[in-house]
Design a protein around this motif. Structure first.
Motif, mmCIF file in Angstrom:
data_model
loop_
_atom_site.group_PDB
_atom_site.id
_atom_site.type_symbol
_atom_site.label_atom_id
_atom_site.label_comp_id
_atom_site.label_asym_id
_atom_site.label_seq_id
_atom_site.Cartn_x
_atom_site.Cartn_y
_atom_site.Cartn_z
ATOM 1 N N PHE A 86 -37.082 -7.936 -8.396
ATOM 2 C CA PHE A 86 -36.951 -6.738 -9.231
ATOM 3 C C PHE A 86 -38.283 -6.004 -9.348
ATOM 4 C CE2 PHE A 86 -33.257 -8.824 -11.765
ATOM 5 C CZ PHE A 86 -32.397 -8.555 -10.713
ATOM 6 N N TYR B 85 -20.377 -4.984 -13.790
ATOM 7 C CA TYR B 85 -20.669 -3.876 -14.699
ATOM 8 C C TYR B 85 -19.765 -3.865 -15.927
ATOM 9 C CZ TYR B 85 -24.330 -1.463 -12.122
ATOM 10 O OH TYR B 85 -25.536 -1.132 -11.558
ATOM 11 N N PRO C 262 -21.815 -6.928 -18.470
ATOM 12 C CA PRO C 262 -23.241 -7.047 -18.142
ATOM 13 C C PRO C 262 -23.908 -8.283 -18.722
ATOM 14 C CG PRO C 262 -22.713 -4.818 -18.862
ATOM 15 C CD PRO C 262 -21.518 -5.656 -19.147
ATOM 16 N N TRP D 231 -25.996 -10.697 -16.220
ATOM 17 C CA TRP D 231 -27.120 -9.815 -16.512
ATOM 18 C C TRP D 231 -28.025 -9.564 -15.324
ATOM 19 C CZ3 TRP D 231 -28.145 -6.141 -19.651
ATOM 20 C CH2 TRP D 231 -29.457 -5.639 -19.727
ATOM 21 N N ASP D 232 -28.415 -10.597 -14.577
ATOM 22 C CA ASP D 232 -29.345 -10.372 -13.470
ATOM 23 C C ASP D 232 -28.698 -9.605 -12.328
ATOM 24 O OD1 ASP D 232 -27.744 -12.514 -12.750
ATOM 25 O OD2 ASP D 232 -29.380 -13.746 -11.952
ATOM 26 N N TYR E 75 -26.287 -7.392 -12.784
ATOM 27 C CA TYR E 75 -26.232 -6.036 -13.346
ATOM 28 C C TYR E 75 -27.578 -5.330 -13.174
ATOM 29 C CZ TYR E 75 -25.999 -2.554 -17.170
ATOM 30 O OH TYR E 75 -26.052 -1.408 -17.927
ATOM 31 N N GLN E 76 -28.660 -6.060 -13.450
ATOM 32 C CA GLN E 76 -29.993 -5.494 -13.278
ATOM 33 C C GLN E 76 -30.258 -5.188 -11.804
ATOM 34 O OE1 GLN E 76 -33.091 -7.803 -15.081
ATOM 35 N NE2 GLN E 76 -34.712 -6.346 -14.569
ATOM 36 N N GLU F 263 -28.722 -1.930 -10.949
ATOM 37 C CA GLU F 263 -29.493 -0.795 -11.441
ATOM 38 C C GLU F 263 -30.791 -0.595 -10.649
ATOM 39 O OE1 GLU F 263 -28.468 1.620 -14.068
ATOM 40 O OE2 GLU F 263 -26.886 0.676 -12.887
ATOM 41 N N GLU F 264 -31.389 -1.683 -10.167
ATOM 42 C CA GLU F 264 -32.568 -1.547 -9.302
ATOM 43 C C GLU F 264 -32.183 -0.846 -7.997
ATOM 44 O OE1 GLU F 264 -35.650 -2.068 -9.904
ATOM 45 O OE2 GLU F 264 -35.686 -3.391 -11.643
ATOM 46 N N ASP G 278 -31.765 2.862 -8.824
ATOM 47 C CA ASP G 278 -33.074 3.517 -8.928
ATOM 48 C C ASP G 278 -33.659 3.780 -7.548
ATOM 49 O OD1 ASP G 278 -33.034 3.504 -11.675
ATOM 50 O OD2 ASP G 278 -34.340 1.763 -11.898
#
Length: 284
Positions: free
Chosen positions: A87, A212, A215, A219-220, A222-223, A226-227, A230
């Protein structure tokens, strides 16, 4: 008062204990090999503006070198379930892309007559031929065998680009991670010919939707989603700024490397690297 003087810069340097003699030790310039870096600009035309053009592209290549360094490690991190470090690296890649977006602002100060003065000296050289950029595209999943050909005359560069072409992309490794976590990613997307262009899958979207919709439980993952968002967001901005700068400077002339110039770059804007990550936002 008589006999006093205002401290000068030499006093400040001396007071801080700064070293001034580097005849027997490594200096700042030595460490960064600045002689080589700052003497790598060799304009071919008599035009003042060619220096801008050269430095713009050389600094972009340096940033891309760092980007590949981070991307390669991030892909390995995802493949080995080391998501924390991955990440951090992916966030850094996104920030590098933002840096490259703003770099186009500097090149945009070059006007059409200024570029026309140096264009004849460029021959067929073009950013289209950048081995590092092509490696980034392949690492992010935009595979195209034809894009190996510009590097066929340089076995060393071809080997670098081909390694990224043949390896799983960042998204491929992300989907393999989802499958290892028990999410229903089809085998067609975890065991495939990595040189083939990625094909969107409704089943893959369902796997991401599971992440999604809960989350906290995932969680990881989901993150990670999002990474990836981005990263592609930043990449799209980089591509868009490239298109607008090229159109501003050369209009719709063909590129020096033989591409359609703006028309080719606009087609690249349509490429979606992580399609299910974007589609799920409509379907949530």
């Amino acid at each position: 008062m008589s006999g006093t003087r205002t401290p000068g810069p030499q006093d400040i340097v001396h007071a801080e204990g700064a070293q001034l003699d580097f005849s027997r030790s490594m200096s700042y310039g030595d460490y960064l090999q600045l002689d080589a870096v700052l003497n790598a600009q060799k304009p071919l035309s008599p035009d003042h503006n060619e220096m801008l053009f050269i430095i713009q592209h050389q600094t972009s290549e340096l940033w891309m070198k760092l980007m590949l360094h981070e991307l390669k490690a991030a892909i390995a991190g995802v493949a080995s379930d080391q998501l924390g470090s991955a990440f951090k690296m992916l966030a850094r890649v996104s920030r590098i892309m933002e840096q490259l977006v703003h770099a186009w602002d500097v090149l945009a100060t070059m006007t059409p007559p200024e570029y026309s003065a140096i264009r004849p000296y460029l021959a067929n050289s073009s950013g289209f031929q950048s081995a590092q950029y092509r490696s980034i595209e392949f690492a992010l999943g935009n595979k195209n065998a034809a894009m190996l050909k510009p590097h066929a005359h340089r076995p060393d560069l071809l080997a670098q680009v081909q390694a990224f072409y043949e390896a799983p992309s960042l998204y491929d490794e992300s989907l393999r991670l989802l499958a290892r976590r028990g999410l229903p990613v089809p085998a067609s997307h975890t065991q495939r010919d990595w040189t083939r262009p990625y094909e969107e899958s409704a089943e893959v979207e369902q796997a991401w939707l599971t992440v999604y919709r809960d989350p906290q439980r995932h969680w990881d993952l989901y993150q990670l989603g999002e990474e990836l968002t981005d990263l592609e967001d930043a990449f799209r901005l980089w591509r868009f700024r490239h298109v607008t700068t090229v159109e501003r400077v050369i209009g719709f002339k063909r590129g020096t490397g033989g591409t359609g110039g703006v028309s080719y770059l606009r087609r690249m804007l349509e490429v979606v690297l992580f399609p299910e990550i974007w589609k799920l936002r409509t379907d949530l």
